[in-house]
Design a protein around this motif. Structure first.
Motif, mmCIF file in Angstrom:
data_model
loop_
_atom_site.group_PDB
_atom_site.id
_atom_site.type_symbol
_atom_site.label_atom_id
_atom_site.label_comp_id
_atom_site.label_asym_id
_atom_site.label_seq_id
_atom_site.Cartn_x
_atom_site.Cartn_y
_atom_site.Cartn_z
ATOM 1 N N LEU A 163 0.845 -1.190 0.000
ATOM 2 C CA LEU A 163 0.000 0.000 0.000
ATOM 3 C C LEU A 163 0.884 1.245 0.000
ATOM 4 O O LEU A 163 1.514 1.557 1.011
ATOM 5 C CB LEU A 163 -0.913 -0.011 1.228
ATOM 6 N N PRO A 164 0.964 1.956 -1.129
ATOM 7 C CA PRO A 164 1.829 3.149 -1.189
ATOM 8 C C PRO A 164 1.331 4.252 -0.258
ATOM 9 O O PRO A 164 0.177 4.249 0.189
ATOM 10 C CB PRO A 164 1.737 3.579 -2.664
ATOM 11 N N ASP A 165 2.219 5.197 0.023
ATOM 12 C CA ASP A 165 1.840 6.320 0.878
ATOM 13 C C ASP A 165 0.832 7.212 0.160
ATOM 14 O O ASP A 165 0.818 7.319 -1.068
ATOM 15 C CB ASP A 165 3.081 7.131 1.260
ATOM 16 N N LYS A 166 -0.036 7.842 0.949
ATOM 17 C CA LYS A 166 -1.065 8.773 0.470
ATOM 18 C C LYS A 166 -2.039 8.130 -0.517
ATOM 19 O O LYS A 166 -2.585 8.813 -1.382
ATOM 20 C CB LYS A 166 -0.417 10.005 -0.178
ATOM 21 N N GLU A 167 -2.266 6.840 -0.400
ATOM 22 C CA GLU A 167 -3.165 6.162 -1.333
ATOM 23 C C GLU A 167 -4.159 5.273 -0.597
ATOM 24 O O GLU A 167 -3.964 4.919 0.565
ATOM 25 C CB GLU A 167 -2.377 5.317 -2.343
ATOM 26 N N ILE A 168 -5.236 4.930 -1.326
ATOM 27 C CA ILE A 168 -6.256 4.000 -0.848
ATOM 28 C C ILE A 168 -6.400 2.890 -1.884
ATOM 29 O O ILE A 168 -6.474 3.166 -3.081
ATOM 30 C CB ILE A 168 -7.611 4.697 -0.637
ATOM 31 N N GLN A 169 -6.425 1.657 -1.422
ATOM 32 C CA GLN A 169 -6.654 0.524 -2.313
ATOM 33 C C GLN A 169 -7.887 -0.232 -1.837
ATOM 34 O O GLN A 169 -8.013 -0.535 -0.648
ATOM 35 C CB GLN A 169 -5.439 -0.406 -2.353
ATOM 36 N N CYS A 170 -8.772 -0.533 -2.791
ATOM 37 C CA CYS A 170 -10.022 -1.210 -2.469
ATOM 38 C C CYS A 170 -10.118 -2.535 -3.220
ATOM 39 O O CYS A 170 -9.626 -2.661 -4.346
ATOM 40 C CB CYS A 170 -11.223 -0.336 -2.823
ATOM 41 N N PHE A 171 -10.767 -3.482 -2.584
ATOM 42 C CA PHE A 171 -11.038 -4.786 -3.174
ATOM 43 C C PHE A 171 -12.544 -5.019 -3.092
ATOM 44 O O PHE A 171 -13.188 -4.604 -2.124
ATOM 45 C CB PHE A 171 -10.270 -5.883 -2.435
ATOM 46 N N TYR A 172 -13.085 -5.673 -4.103
ATOM 47 C CA TYR A 172 -14.532 -5.770 -4.230
ATOM 48 C C TYR A 172 -14.973 -7.230 -4.256
ATOM 49 O O TYR A 172 -14.299 -8.086 -4.831
ATOM 50 C CB TYR A 172 -15.000 -5.051 -5.500
ATOM 51 N N GLU A 173 -16.114 -7.465 -3.615
ATOM 52 C CA GLU A 173 -16.670 -8.815 -3.546
ATOM 53 C C GLU A 173 -18.188 -8.726 -3.700
ATOM 54 O O GLU A 173 -18.843 -7.885 -3.071
ATOM 55 C CB GLU A 173 -16.323 -9.465 -2.204
ATOM 56 N N VAL A 174 -18.734 -9.591 -4.560
ATOM 57 C CA VAL A 174 -20.186 -9.644 -4.759
ATOM 58 C C VAL A 174 -20.786 -10.545 -3.684
ATOM 59 O O VAL A 174 -20.421 -11.722 -3.568
ATOM 60 C CB VAL A 174 -20.535 -10.176 -6.160
ATOM 61 N N PRO A 224 -27.935 -7.317 -1.328
ATOM 62 C CA PRO A 224 -27.100 -7.942 -2.360
ATOM 63 C C PRO A 224 -26.380 -6.881 -3.185
ATOM 64 O O PRO A 224 -26.888 -5.772 -3.367
ATOM 65 C CB PRO A 224 -28.118 -8.713 -3.209
ATOM 66 N N GLY A 225 -25.197 -7.212 -3.655
ATOM 67 C CA GLY A 225 -24.456 -6.265 -4.478
ATOM 68 C C GLY A 225 -22.961 -6.354 -4.237
ATOM 69 O O GLY A 225 -22.459 -7.319 -3.650
ATOM 70 N N ILE A 226 -22.262 -5.323 -4.691
ATOM 71 C CA ILE A 226 -20.802 -5.284 -4.605
ATOM 72 C C ILE A 226 -20.391 -4.530 -3.345
ATOM 73 O O ILE A 226 -20.741 -3.358 -3.171
ATOM 74 C CB ILE A 226 -20.202 -4.611 -5.852
ATOM 75 N N TYR A 227 -19.640 -5.192 -2.495
ATOM 76 C CA TYR A 227 -19.140 -4.591 -1.262
ATOM 77 C C TYR A 227 -17.666 -4.221 -1.448
ATOM 78 O O TYR A 227 -16.906 -4.952 -2.092
ATOM 79 C CB TYR A 227 -19.295 -5.552 -0.087
ATOM 80 N N SER A 228 -17.285 -3.088 -0.868
ATOM 81 C CA SER A 228 -15.916 -2.575 -0.997
ATOM 82 C C SER A 228 -15.164 -2.787 0.310
ATOM 83 O O SER A 228 -15.645 -2.402 1.379
ATOM 84 C CB SER A 228 -15.928 -1.083 -1.344
ATOM 85 N N PHE A 229 -13.977 -3.371 0.200
ATOM 86 C CA PHE A 229 -13.083 -3.567 1.342
ATOM 87 C C PHE A 229 -11.827 -2.742 1.058
ATOM 88 O O PHE A 229 -11.026 -3.102 0.189
ATOM 89 C CB PHE A 229 -12.749 -5.045 1.515
ATOM 90 N N CYS A 230 -11.666 -1.631 1.780
ATOM 91 C CA CYS A 230 -10.637 -0.651 1.430
ATOM 92 C C CYS A 230 -9.623 -0.478 2.561
ATOM 93 O O CYS A 230 -9.966 -0.566 3.750
ATOM 94 C CB CYS A 230 -11.271 0.704 1.116
ATOM 95 N N PHE A 231 -8.381 -0.202 2.143
ATOM 96 C CA PHE A 231 -7.287 0.079 3.070
ATOM 97 C C PHE A 231 -6.645 1.397 2.654
ATOM 98 O O PHE A 231 -6.378 1.619 1.470
ATOM 99 C CB PHE A 231 -6.252 -1.044 3.038
#
Length: 207
Positions: free
Chosen positions: A23-34, A85-92
């Motif tokens: 995870l780079p500095d000053k950034e947000i990364q998200c992963f998605y799951e249905v 139901p739908g796409i959920y976001s898991f973010c760091f």
């Protein structure tokens, strides 16, 4: 013989996602799951390296509602059920860090592990001993997979700590070597000047 084993392994690991990312500095990364309604999900994560070993973490529903949010946390486990139901976001997030990258390992488990074979209530007859053994092995393999994931994460943390200590030792030893060399050279120069001054004084006295 190999087909049932492959099916067993697939069933044991189908509901799990294990990932380690930077995870780079000053950034947000998200992963998605249905997810479907009432699907149970478990998110477990741990910061392996970087800075103070902390990140921001949040989970959003398809309606953009914040389900979970933690700030500057090293590790945590969150269990919940999908309301829609739908796409959920898991973010760091690592926005608060100005130059330090973080390495994060997370485990996402969706749904509950179903038995490999139908349970006794769904059958006309009770499970045979072989079928019961297959179900037991199925759940045991699932637990083994979780333990292996934890061991891999811990091994990665230990390895990074060992490399960090090794780097500090190399820098410290190199600094001590340089200082010792400079002190030695300085002492030689001082002693050389001392004897040179004595020779000059002796020559002047003889003259």
């Amino acid at each position: 013989m190999f087909l049932p084993i492959l099916m067993l392994l697939h069933s044991a690991f189908a509901n799990y996602t294990d990932l380690t990312f930077e995870l780079p500095d000053k950034e947000i990364q998200c992963f998605y799951e249905v997810l479907q309604k009432d699907d149970k999900f478990t998110l477990a994560f741990q910061v392996i390296s970087g800075g103070h070993y902390d990140v921001d973490c949040f989970i959003e529903s398809p309606a953009r509602r914040m389900i979970y949010r933690k700030h500057k946390i090293r590790h945590d486990t969150f269990v919940a059920k999908a309301e829609f139901p739908g796409i959920y976001s898991f973010c760091f997030g690592n926005q608060f860090s100005t130059f330090t990258h973080k390495k994060v390992a997370f485990h996402l488990e969706v749904g509950e592990l179903a038995p490999l074979l139908p349970i006794a209530e769904a059958k006309d007859s009770a499970l045979t001993q072989l079928e019961s053994s297959c179900n037991s092995i199925h759940f045991a393999l699932s637990n083994v997979a979780k333990l292996q994931t934890q061991q891999r994460v811990q091994a990665a943390i230990d390895r990074l700590h060992a490399e960090d200590i090794r780097t500090h030792i190399i820098y410290w030893a190199s600094s001590e070597t340089i200082i010792l060399f400079l002190v030695t050279v300085g002492q030689v120069i001082i002693l050389k000047r001392f004897f040179t001054d004595k020779r000059v004084n002796a020559s002047v006295a003889n003259t």
